[in-house]
Each structure stands twice: as C-alpha cells, then as structure tokens.
Design an enzyme around this catalytic site. Sequence first.
Site, short mmCIF file in Angstrom:
data_model
loop_
_atom_site.label_atom_id
_atom_site.label_comp_id
_atom_site.label_asym_id
_atom_site.label_seq_id
_atom_site.Cartn_x
_atom_site.Cartn_y
_atom_site.Cartn_z
N THR A 210 -0.77 0.66 -6.15
CA THR A 210 -0.26 0.34 -4.92
C THR A 210 -0.52 -0.94 -4.41
O THR A 210 -0.15 -1.85 -3.55
CB THR A 210 -0.87 1.45 -4.17
OG1 THR A 210 -0.04 2.60 -4.36
CG2 THR A 210 -0.65 1.08 -2.64
N HIS A 213 1.60 -3.77 -5.55
CA HIS A 213 2.89 -3.93 -4.69
C HIS A 213 2.53 -4.59 -3.24
O HIS A 213 3.28 -5.55 -2.98
CB HIS A 213 3.13 -2.51 -4.46
CG HIS A 213 4.46 -2.17 -3.74
ND1 HIS A 213 5.61 -2.10 -4.17
CD2 HIS A 213 4.59 -2.36 -2.24
CE1 HIS A 213 6.54 -1.88 -3.05
NE2 HIS A 213 5.77 -2.06 -2.01
N GLU A 214 1.41 -4.04 -2.76
CA GLU A 214 0.92 -4.75 -1.59
C GLU A 214 0.47 -5.95 -1.52
O GLU A 214 0.96 -6.89 -0.51
CB GLU A 214 0.07 -4.06 -0.94
CG GLU A 214 0.40 -2.51 -0.56
CD GLU A 214 1.87 -2.12 0.25
OE1 GLU A 214 1.96 -3.14 0.90
OE2 GLU A 214 2.42 -1.20 0.28
N HIS A 223 10.72 -6.08 -0.76
CA HIS A 223 11.01 -5.09 -1.64
C HIS A 223 12.36 -5.45 -2.34
O HIS A 223 13.21 -6.09 -2.09
CB HIS A 223 11.53 -3.87 -0.87
CG HIS A 223 10.23 -3.19 -0.12
ND1 HIS A 223 9.88 -2.70 0.95
CD2 HIS A 223 9.06 -2.75 -0.86
CE1 HIS A 223 8.88 -2.16 1.53
NE2 HIS A 223 8.51 -2.37 0.11
N VAL A 238 15.36 -13.15 -4.25
CA VAL A 238 15.05 -13.70 -5.66
C VAL A 238 16.23 -13.51 -6.64
O VAL A 238 16.95 -12.46 -6.46
CB VAL A 238 13.94 -12.75 -6.27
CG1 VAL A 238 13.65 -13.24 -7.65
CG2 VAL A 238 12.60 -13.14 -5.45
#
Length: 556
Positions: A210, A213-214, A223, A238
């Site tokens: 987590t 990800h953050e 995302h 991207v």
Amino acid sequence: MADQPQKRNCGTMIVHNRLLRTNPEYVRAREQSENIWFDYRVGRRAVERTGVTVIPVVVHVVWNKDHPEQNISDDQVKSQISVLNQDFRKTNPDVSTTPPPFLPLCTDARVEFVLADKDPGGNPTNGITRTKTNTVGFTDDNGVKSAGSGGADPWPSDKYLNLWVCPLGNSLLGYAQFPGGPTATDGVVILHSAFGNTGTAAPPFDKGRTATHEIGHWLNLRHIWGDDGTGCSGSDFVDDTPNQAGPNFGAPSFPHVTCSNGPNGDMFMNYMDYVDDRAMVMFSKGQADRMQASLDHERASIGTTKPVMTSPAADVATLKFNDDPGTLKFGDDPITVKFKDDPITLKFKDDPPTLKFKDDPPTLKFQDDPTTLKFKDDPPTFKFQDDPITLKFKDDPSTRKFIDDVATLKFADDPATLKFGDDPVTLKNADDIQTSPLADAFKHPPTDGPGKPISSDLNLPGGGTVEFPGPQGRGTPFTLATGHHSSAWTGSYPEAAARSMAEIEQLLPQYEQALQEINEAVQQGNLTQQDLEYAERIESEYTQLHAEYIQMTGGR
C-alpha cells in the site's frame, strides 16, 4: 481485524479532484507537470539524475487512545522501509513472478528511502513520531496531518517524505497528494494494518505494498487504468503500460484481456493497480522515468543522490572459501557463512557490503575460471569508499574482457594484488601499470557516451598517478572497462491524437460547463454515489482532453 478492508481502496484521486475544484494554483501546477512530462515522452528532455535518490522519511504514528495496538512498533515501521527499498530498486524476490511478456519492462526506479536521523531542528531522531488521539478514524480530508485536528503536524515537505500511519475510515487503505499541492498537506497516509509486513499488518494487504502504491502517486504516478471508471479512454500518461478497463482486484490470472489489449492483457501485477499485495510486484520503465522526471522538477529539493549500486547477475560471482568460514558484514551486523565443499553464489539486494575474510586468499570464481584476489592484511578487508565493485567477465577472466560499464574499482587504502589466470598483477606505482597486462585498459579508457572521455585517476602508494584527461576532472574512480555508459532513455513519440484540434476546442467548453455544474452540486451537498462516479469520470476525461490540447498546441 475488524477495520481491515478486503478490497483495495485508494483516496488519492478524491484528494486530486478536490484540489482541482478548489485550488487554482494546484490546477496550474498539474498542467505544468504534465507539460514537462510530455517533453520527456517525446524526447525533448532526458532524465537528469543518473544515480539513486535517497529520500529521508519521517513516519508519524497516530493512534487512538483506546486502541494501543495502533501504536505500531519500530520494527513494523522499519519493515515498511525495507519493503519500499526492495520495490523501488527491483530487488523484491517476487518480481520474478512477473509474466514473461512484461518482465523486460520491469525496472529499477532508482529511489531509496531512509528513516530521518535529524529532525527539522538538527537534533538526532529515529525518524518516528508518536501521537495519541481521541479520533476514532481519519478520512481523506487531511485531518491526520494537523495536531489541531487530532493528528500530527508535518515536517518540512521539501526535505522529508511525511508518512502518516493511523486508523482510517471509509474502507480506505491510504491516500497521497500528487506533486504541486499545498505544502502543509504534502505526503502519504496509510492505514496502520496495511503498513509494513509485520505487527498489525493484516492480509490481503500485509506485504507493505500500500505504501509502495501511494508513494508512487507522491512521485506523480497515476493509476494504471487512467481513472476513467471502467472505460477504455483514460490514460496514466505512460507509454509502456497497456490500456485497461478499470482496476483489477484480488490476484487475477494471466492474461486478463480488456480494452482489446491482447494477447498479454492488463499489467495487473503493476504497483499502480488495485490488486492484493501478493499480486503487485513491479514498476515499468516508463513509470520509473515519470518518477525521475518528478524528482528532476517538482520534487527536486528532496533527497540526496548516490551512485547506482548494480547487483551482480546470479551466474557471475561465486565466493569460495578454503576451510574456515568467512564473515560477510552487511552494514553493522556481521553474518558468518560456513561453506563445505561447493561454492555459493551470493546475490546482494541493497548496497555492496564490506567483505571481511579470515582466509588468505579468498577465491572469486567467474562463470568458469577462477580469479584470485590476494590481500595484504589479515583478515583482509575488501572495502570500497563510495562506488561498488561489480566484476562481470565474458568468458575467461585471464583475458580481462569486461562487459560494458560494469567494473569500477575504488580502494580505501592500499591497492590489492589482482591475479588474472596464473599471473598476478601488483599495482604499486604508475610505471607498473604501463608494463602490466592491464596496460591496454589504461590506453583505451571508457567514455561517458560517444566522444566524451571520462577523467579518471588511480593514486598508488609507490608513487605516481595514472590519469586520463576529460571533462569530469580529477578524483573519479578508474574504470577497468572499455565499454560505454548507457544513454538515458528518452521515450518515443506517441501516436497521433484521434481527435482533431477543432473537435477538442469544441469539447473543452462543454466539459468545463459540466464541471461547473458538478461543482455547484457539490457545494449544495446533494450528490448521490452515482453522481460522484459520474463527476470523477467527467473530471478524468477533461484532464485527458486538456492534456491532448496541450500536446497538440506544443504546450502553449
């Protein structure tokens, strides 16, 4: 645990969209950020930092007075830092589970994290603050980031990455603020039971992903599906991440095809999807470049740089001891390894350690033939000041053929005797080098790109200095190689936009009108969940449409 979500839920886009509606400076900062990144994508700019950026971290542990288990241990905090360093340096063991078609895109993001050892006042610290609060659960409203609302005040966000660990409501695992937002709320918030891989960390979010990800968001990653709901029109900006229809959850089977992205389908194992911790294992090359672009610009003030530490390939370096065990020293903790008959191949995940041997000499075996390094001290110390040593031989070490850009020797004190094949080469002074088997390497120094020689010198205790002229000046380590450094990846030109300029100019006012109506409805407080999902989709589509407009106008 009762408060542990079973499905990933990130609040970053909620924070992002709220700032877009309420903070004009943030809107301008995000537009500038995307314009800069567009220049990187089309090759007008190249990544500036060639080394590893080391970012100091302060972890603010905020815990409810009735739940002391939320006051997580120092060990749990340290476990998260370890996970981050593995994930951002591509040394996580499970990266090998990446499906073969995506494996070539896995990359070292060249970012590391350390708990701060000095607080803003210059005083020693362990990089952890602890705050007891009456608040039962925080939300995405940034309340945890202020002592006035029951949380903890941040340290200066231009010098530290602020991580808040706390109880979170609304089934949130965490959220971050993209670059360009207010400094008072800059940082990352993580649910205490999704932080690290020990203590209160609970499945399916018990492997520290987590925070990976953050922090990806904090370094400007979107995302992977482009935040357009379940449609196929969104973009994470991207180029090497496939388009996909919405987030993936759990642990999907490969391939999972959406948005006509077969045969390989979604890159669901990417850290920026919504899968469980055990299923996310990699950043792509394009994502690494986008993070590096952020470190060149919006995050330029944070962190220090060090040389890239290249880990040896699995079949390259074998340490073989004669009889007695050798001691491998990793940081401050020595590890004694006993060998019986067969040599053991060692893979180093982080920085190359200091190697201390009881025997003289140890034998390094490279693929087929051995190379013996003899040291004068007992126990000998294989010690490097700044740069790592990575020796990769093509076939026979006695031929001294090095793969491009891999071998850098930098000794702290006296030079060692290098033994290639049967003939030792002792480097005591400059004259020895000219008559040694290494003479050819000195005559043909490596270059830092076409036509730019590296300036290198090697100071020897017997007198004399071997030096190559070049733009970097004296003091750089001598490189035993004749290859070239890899040039920076500059991206590729994106495909032509599907919409014409006239179409975009006609659509933009319609989206702006819709956003104004959404904002008015938000202020009136009468939005349903369906309305909120619609608002998020409209804002995402507007962001993408505006980005297309910027691209077509060349950033004007």
